[in-house]
Design a protein around this motif. Sequence first.
Motif, PDB file in Angstrom:
ATOM      1  N   SER A 591       0.822  -1.213   0.000  1.00  0.00           N
ATOM      2  CA  SER A 591       0.000   0.000   0.000  1.00  0.00           C
ATOM      3  C   SER A 591       0.858   1.265   0.000  1.00  0.00           C
ATOM      4  CB  SER A 591      -0.922  -0.009   1.223  1.00  0.00           C
ATOM      5  OG  SER A 591      -0.165  -0.192   2.423  1.00  0.00           O
ATOM      6  N   GLU A 592       2.042   1.198   0.566  1.00  0.00           N
ATOM      7  CA  GLU A 592       2.887   2.390   0.638  1.00  0.00           C
ATOM      8  C   GLU A 592       3.280   2.882  -0.752  1.00  0.00           C
ATOM      9  OE1 GLU A 592       6.969   3.849   2.952  1.00  0.00           O
ATOM     10  OE2 GLU A 592       6.177   1.813   3.220  1.00  0.00           O
ATOM     11  N   GLU A 593       3.350   1.945  -1.725  1.00  0.00           N
ATOM     12  CA  GLU A 593       3.754   2.315  -3.077  1.00  0.00           C
ATOM     13  C   GLU A 593       2.679   3.118  -3.807  1.00  0.00           C
ATOM     14  OE1 GLU A 593       4.750  -1.301  -4.997  1.00  0.00           O
ATOM     15  OE2 GLU A 593       6.577  -1.652  -3.818  1.00  0.00           O
ATOM     16  N   PHE A 594       1.447   3.106  -3.316  1.00  0.00           N
ATOM     17  CA  PHE A 594       0.362   3.808  -3.997  1.00  0.00           C
ATOM     18  C   PHE A 594      -0.003   5.130  -3.326  1.00  0.00           C
ATOM     19  CE2 PHE A 594      -0.196  -0.646  -5.139  1.00  0.00           C
ATOM     20  CZ  PHE A 594      -0.337  -0.545  -6.519  1.00  0.00           C
ATOM     21  N   ILE A 595       0.717   5.528  -2.296  1.00  0.00           N
ATOM     22  CA  ILE A 595       0.399   6.781  -1.612  1.00  0.00           C
ATOM     23  C   ILE A 595       0.548   7.969  -2.549  1.00  0.00           C
ATOM     24  CG2 ILE A 595       1.172   8.331   0.222  1.00  0.00           C
ATOM     25  CD1 ILE A 595       1.777   5.878   1.906  1.00  0.00           C
ATOM     26  N   SER A 596       1.537   7.900  -3.445  1.00  0.00           N
ATOM     27  CA  SER A 596       1.761   9.017  -4.372  1.00  0.00           C
ATOM     28  C   SER A 596       0.593   9.211  -5.332  1.00  0.00           C
ATOM     29  CB  SER A 596       3.046   8.792  -5.165  1.00  0.00           C
ATOM     30  OG  SER A 596       2.967   7.579  -5.896  1.00  0.00           O
ATOM     31  N   VAL A 597      -0.212   8.159  -5.546  1.00  0.00           N
ATOM     32  CA  VAL A 597      -1.372   8.279  -6.440  1.00  0.00           C
ATOM     33  C   VAL A 597      -2.355   9.321  -5.900  1.00  0.00           C
ATOM     34  CG1 VAL A 597      -3.354   7.011  -7.363  1.00  0.00           C
ATOM     35  CG2 VAL A 597      -1.093   5.929  -7.306  1.00  0.00           C
ATOM     36  N   PHE A 598      -2.431   9.485  -4.567  1.00  0.00           N
ATOM     37  CA  PHE A 598      -3.397  10.385  -3.924  1.00  0.00           C
ATOM     38  C   PHE A 598      -2.829  11.775  -3.700  1.00  0.00           C
ATOM     39  CE2 PHE A 598      -4.348   6.063  -2.700  1.00  0.00           C
ATOM     40  CZ  PHE A 598      -5.734   5.976  -2.781  1.00  0.00           C
ATOM     41  N   ALA A 599      -1.885  12.189  -4.534  1.00  0.00           N
ATOM     42  CA  ALA A 599      -1.166  13.444  -4.285  1.00  0.00           C
ATOM     43  C   ALA A 599      -2.115  14.627  -4.121  1.00  0.00           C
ATOM     44  CB  ALA A 599      -0.188  13.717  -5.420  1.00  0.00           C
ATOM     45  N   ASN A 600      -3.152  14.695  -4.920  1.00  0.00           N
ATOM     46  CA  ASN A 600      -4.079  15.829  -4.867  1.00  0.00           C
ATOM     47  C   ASN A 600      -5.456  15.426  -4.341  1.00  0.00           C
ATOM     48  OD1 ASN A 600      -2.152  17.627  -6.054  1.00  0.00           O
ATOM     49  ND2 ASN A 600      -2.595  16.688  -8.043  1.00  0.00           N
ATOM     50  N   ASN A 601      -5.520  14.303  -3.680  1.00  0.00           N
ATOM     51  CA  ASN A 601      -6.797  13.806  -3.162  1.00  0.00           C
ATOM     52  C   ASN A 601      -6.645  13.382  -1.701  1.00  0.00           C
ATOM     53  OD1 ASN A 601      -6.583  13.123  -6.237  1.00  0.00           O
ATOM     54  ND2 ASN A 601      -8.782  13.216  -5.823  1.00  0.00           N
ATOM     55  N   PRO A 602      -6.512  14.368  -0.774  1.00  0.00           N
ATOM     56  CA  PRO A 602      -6.293  13.999   0.634  1.00  0.00           C
ATOM     57  C   PRO A 602      -7.478  13.260   1.255  1.00  0.00           C
ATOM     58  CG  PRO A 602      -6.662  16.362   0.408  1.00  0.00           C
ATOM     59  CD  PRO A 602      -6.523  15.827  -0.981  1.00  0.00           C
ATOM     60  N   ARG A 603      -8.693  13.595   0.845  1.00  0.00           N
ATOM     61  CA  ARG A 603      -9.848  12.911   1.422  1.00  0.00           C
ATOM     62  C   ARG A 603      -9.828  11.418   1.076  1.00  0.00           C
ATOM     63  NH1 ARG A 603     -14.843  11.471  -0.362  1.00  0.00           N
ATOM     64  NH2 ARG A 603     -14.420  12.366  -2.415  1.00  0.00           N
ATOM     65  N   GLU A 604      -9.576  11.103  -0.196  1.00  0.00           N
ATOM     66  CA  GLU A 604      -9.504   9.699  -0.604  1.00  0.00           C
ATOM     67  C   GLU A 604      -8.301   9.011   0.022  1.00  0.00           C
ATOM     68  OE1 GLU A 604     -10.161  12.160  -2.622  1.00  0.00           O
ATOM     69  OE2 GLU A 604     -12.228  11.713  -3.231  1.00  0.00           O
ATOM     70  N   LEU A 605      -7.202   9.766   0.145  1.00  0.00           N
ATOM     71  CA  LEU A 605      -6.017   9.174   0.757  1.00  0.00           C
ATOM     72  C   LEU A 605      -6.281   8.803   2.209  1.00  0.00           C
ATOM     73  CD1 LEU A 605      -3.041   8.396   0.756  1.00  0.00           C
ATOM     74  CD2 LEU A 605      -2.463  10.788   1.216  1.00  0.00           C
ATOM     75  N   ARG A 606      -6.972   9.690   2.947  1.00  0.00           N
ATOM     76  CA  ARG A 606      -7.274   9.396   4.339  1.00  0.00           C
ATOM     77  C   ARG A 606      -8.164   8.155   4.443  1.00  0.00           C
ATOM     78  NH1 ARG A 606      -9.958  13.399   5.160  1.00  0.00           N
ATOM     79  NH2 ARG A 606      -8.238  14.871   5.536  1.00  0.00           N
ATOM     80  N   ALA A 607      -9.160   8.075   3.581  1.00  0.00           N
ATOM     81  CA  ALA A 607     -10.043   6.904   3.604  1.00  0.00           C
ATOM     82  C   ALA A 607      -9.263   5.627   3.278  1.00  0.00           C
ATOM     83  CB  ALA A 607     -11.187   7.098   2.610  1.00  0.00           C
ATOM     84  N   PHE A 608      -8.355   5.735   2.321  1.00  0.00           N
ATOM     85  CA  PHE A 608      -7.559   4.569   1.933  1.00  0.00           C
ATOM     86  C   PHE A 608      -6.656   4.109   3.079  1.00  0.00           C
ATOM     87  CE2 PHE A 608      -3.408   3.176   0.179  1.00  0.00           C
ATOM     88  CZ  PHE A 608      -3.812   1.974  -0.378  1.00  0.00           C
ATOM     89  N   LEU A 609      -5.972   5.062   3.724  1.00  0.00           N
ATOM     90  CA  LEU A 609      -5.029   4.697   4.780  1.00  0.00           C
ATOM     91  C   LEU A 609      -5.760   4.173   6.018  1.00  0.00           C
ATOM     92  CD1 LEU A 609      -2.523   7.691   4.501  1.00  0.00           C
ATOM     93  CD2 LEU A 609      -2.239   5.369   3.619  1.00  0.00           C
ATOM     94  N   GLU A 610      -6.879   4.779   6.357  1.00  0.00           N
ATOM     95  CA  GLU A 610      -7.632   4.285   7.508  1.00  0.00           C
ATOM     96  C   GLU A 610      -8.170   2.878   7.250  1.00  0.00           C
ATOM     97  OE1 GLU A 610     -10.571   7.256   8.151  1.00  0.00           O
ATOM     98  OE2 GLU A 610      -9.227   8.591   9.295  1.00  0.00           O
ATOM     99  N   HIS A 611      -8.560   2.626   6.003  1.00  0.00           N
ATOM    100  CA  HIS A 611      -8.996   1.267   5.654  1.00  0.00           C
ATOM    101  C   HIS A 611      -7.836   0.284   5.792  1.00  0.00           C
ATOM    102  CE1 HIS A 611     -10.984  -1.981   3.440  1.00  0.00           C
ATOM    103  NE2 HIS A 611      -9.860  -2.094   2.739  1.00  0.00           N
ATOM    104  N   MET A 612      -6.662   0.701   5.406  1.00  0.00           N
ATOM    105  CA  MET A 612      -5.505  -0.189   5.456  1.00  0.00           C
ATOM    106  C   MET A 612      -5.136  -0.549   6.891  1.00  0.00           C
ATOM    107  SD  MET A 612      -4.779  -1.059   2.468  1.00  0.00           S
ATOM    108  CE  MET A 612      -3.423  -2.034   3.094  1.00  0.00           C
ATOM    109  N   ILE A 613      -5.087   0.434   7.794  1.00  0.00           N
ATOM    110  CA  ILE A 613      -4.677   0.103   9.167  1.00  0.00           C
ATOM    111  C   ILE A 613      -5.787  -0.640   9.898  1.00  0.00           C
ATOM    112  CG2 ILE A 613      -3.111   2.068   9.249  1.00  0.00           C
ATOM    113  CD1 ILE A 613      -5.163   3.516  11.003  1.00  0.00           C
ATOM    114  N   GLU A 614      -7.015  -0.506   9.394  1.00  0.00           N
ATOM    115  CA  GLU A 614      -8.104  -1.258  10.006  1.00  0.00           C
ATOM    116  C   GLU A 614      -8.066  -2.712   9.570  1.00  0.00           C
ATOM    117  OE1 GLU A 614     -13.015  -1.324  10.075  1.00  0.00           O
ATOM    118  OE2 GLU A 614     -11.932   0.334   9.129  1.00  0.00           O
TER     119      GLU A 614
END
Length: 941
Positions: A591-614
């Motif tokens: 998942s760390e390799e796809f963080i750069s995909v959300f460069a201009n989408n912090p809301r989606e990035l937050r949802a993605f990361l919270e899903h991952m740690i859950e």
Amino acid sequence: MPWTPSADSAKKMAAFLQWRRFVFFDKETVKDAGDNGKNFVLPVGISACDSGRGHIVLGDMDGQIWFLTRSLQLSSFQAYKLRVTHLYQLKQHSILVTVGQDEQGINPLVKVWNPDKRDSGNPLCTRIFPAIPGNKPTEVSCLSVHENLNFMAIGFTDGSVVLTKGDITRDRHSKTLTLHEGTCPITGLAFRQQSKVTHLFVATLEKVHCYTLSVKEYPKLELDTHGCALRCSALTDPSQDSQFIVAGDECVYLYQPDERGPCFAFDGHKLLAHWHRGYLLLLTRDTKSPNKSEFGSRETSPSEKQILTIYDLDNKFIAYSASFDDIIDVLAEWGSFYILTRDGKMFVLQEKDTQTKLEMLFKKNLFVMAINLAKSQHLDSDGLSEIFRQYGDHLYVKGDHDGAIQQYIRTIRKLEPSYVIRKFLDAQRIHNLTAYLQALHRQSLANADHTTLLLNCYTKLKDSSKLEEFIKSSESEVHFDVEIAIKVLRQAGYHSHAVFLAERHQHHKWYLKIQLEDLKNYQEALRYIGRLPFDQAESNMKRYGKTLMHHVPDGTTLLLKGLCTDYQPSRDAMERDSLDRGPAVAKKANSEEFISVFANNPRELRAFLEHMIEVEPFSSQGVYDTLLELRLQDWAHEQDSERKKVLQGAALSLLRSDNTVFDKALVLCQMHNFKEGVLYLYEKGKLYQQIMHYHMQNEEYGKVVEACKRYGDQEVCLWEQALGYFARKEEDCKAYISQVLEHIDQNNLMPPLLVVQTLAHNSTATLSVIKDYLINKLQRESQQIEDDERKIRQYREETAHLRAEIQELRSSAKIFQKTKCSMCNSPLELPSVHFLCSHSFHQHCFESYAESEAECPTCTPENRKVMDMLRAQDQKRDLHDHFTRQLRCSNDGFSVVADYFGRGVFNKLTLVTDPPGSKVGVGSLEADLQRDLLIHTKRNT
């Protein structure tokens, strides 16, 4: 099966008249090499002839048989007394069958010869029997022998056919029967062998019959009601299906065992018919003969000419035609035709080589005929290809481009494609070029340039149907470079075709490139990626993830969640049913390799990361660090206090998860001025001085003192730093200084002089601040001095007492008055052992319990402790580095020095002991006294 002239025969006659004539044979008169090059002369009176097994066989009217070799050497023997009428030389066996007469009258005699075996210099005659059908003598008209030596057929002028079955070379192993009876003379016989079935063709002047000899009853089938003259029948070779040829005056017929085949309208009175290697040889009269009823008559008037014609029935042309005078027979041997004439001459017809014949056809532009000839001559593929090329060039020059391209297509695999392509690059001939390129692809010989050119042809012609047929062919019929085709279609604007081709052949990169860059169909591209296998889906999301996130953020986030947790390609219902039969192995992306995909989408990035740690509590540290940064940003920008408190708790919970990188988390907390996070991380990292400095920077005096109290036990220097901090403050910090001094005083953390010097820098600190500290310090010092003086007096008294004891031991005798054993507490009995320490033992008790003869068992443990202490002090005397480090770190250096003085670091102690085995009365009393002094000194201490 009667045949009558009709419109069909008229057409065939017209076709025959159109047959082209060539001179494919060279005629030469055979010369006698041994007679100065004169013409070779045949024996006189030749009545029969045949060829095979490397020689020509001749029979004459005198009963002799002649053998002519290739070197024109003649040899003969007397076979019959009167004459030879028929000869048959087998091709696969060295067997010669002859018919002749040994006596006057009609009495034909059959003889079987073996030329390889000799009898008195002549060939061995293996069998002789009369040729008589029934009991009536009649002339033999024709003869045929099967190559397997199991059948021999003899035809007679009375219409009878006698069949000999069995070994024809022996009388005992064969039987003879009359196979055919009739009234019309027999003119031709031929055996046909097809696998295990044997047929015998029988020709008369009026009919053609076929007998099946492999069946017991020998069934007969009448094939035609047209016959032929004597010697006007032959059998084709197996390449022509072994058909029976009957040469009539109007037509030449070919027969199968069960039916009549094709016929050829070759007009003229036939005198002879032969077949050899695909050629039909016909000998006809040059002038019309009165009637063909003259059976067996071979005589012609001197004025008549005979025409020998050689036909190629497959290729429909006349290979040779010439007139001769009175031909006896035409024989095929040594690769040529030999013509024997009544005047004793012999001519040879030598066939031209294939290349010469082809060149003759090329000069006349008869390319179709040249192609057929080359195939019949089994020319190799290179030769055929050259003919096709020349034919194509000829048609191209004539302007028949359609015909030319068909010939060029037949040169594929042999002719360089560029030779053809250059001729048809003109826009008006693009359809011809398309046909050639299609053929190249069908044979899987097209390269990338050919594919490009073909697709450009389709696009230029606007031929969508052909284009779709080309790209939508089944996968087993794909004969082109798919990637090149996709590129060309995309460049030409046929995006839908390119997408179809890319999807069908699983060129994922091109499919997505066209969908995203050309068609802008982001939703379809996302759906396509979701159907790919894991590796392909992962790589394409890395490549196109940012683009998809920009246009389809929710769908892209959902796909990435699945890709990084438990990815299963999405499939239709049918595919799912087939996959349900076996378990699929789930794969996960990093998942760390796809963080750069959300460069201009912090809301989606937050949802993605919270899903991952859950879902994945043990996700990589980068996931936690990024999520921490997002939460800190939200906390920093939040204005609502309640909401900010919630965000603060979320950030702290993330820090307490122990999954973040300490350094990164600390930097993030410092960047966003997240006090609680900074202090938590300092405490977690045991950076107690940083905690206190943080409070100092924020001038939180109470927090500074609290930090010293909380962490001062782990780092004592915190109190000293706190005192220095408050000392430098110009504000009134007397209360905090008093708290710090109180703790320093209680724990003796700093020398008083250093405290006074530190506080001297503060202009607001008066003597009253340190009054209580100094009074308490002086009181404790006075009390310590009094204690030390008391101990000095005590040690002096003990030392004086010990010296008195030592002096007493040195100057007066020691009286041992012990009456009981110090070990067993029983009355002493001799022998006994006494020590200066006033302990006495039985001899046997001492030996049982003593570890050394020189030491008292009762005092040994205490003495050993003293000796170990002395030894340890001796070992520590040279630990200069340790001493220096303690001196530098200690707040009271004088105490460290005093301690090392007490250990004897600065003096040299020499300890003298007695050797083992010394007892009372033995050894030096001085040494004992010194040891006891040391021991008692330590014990009293």
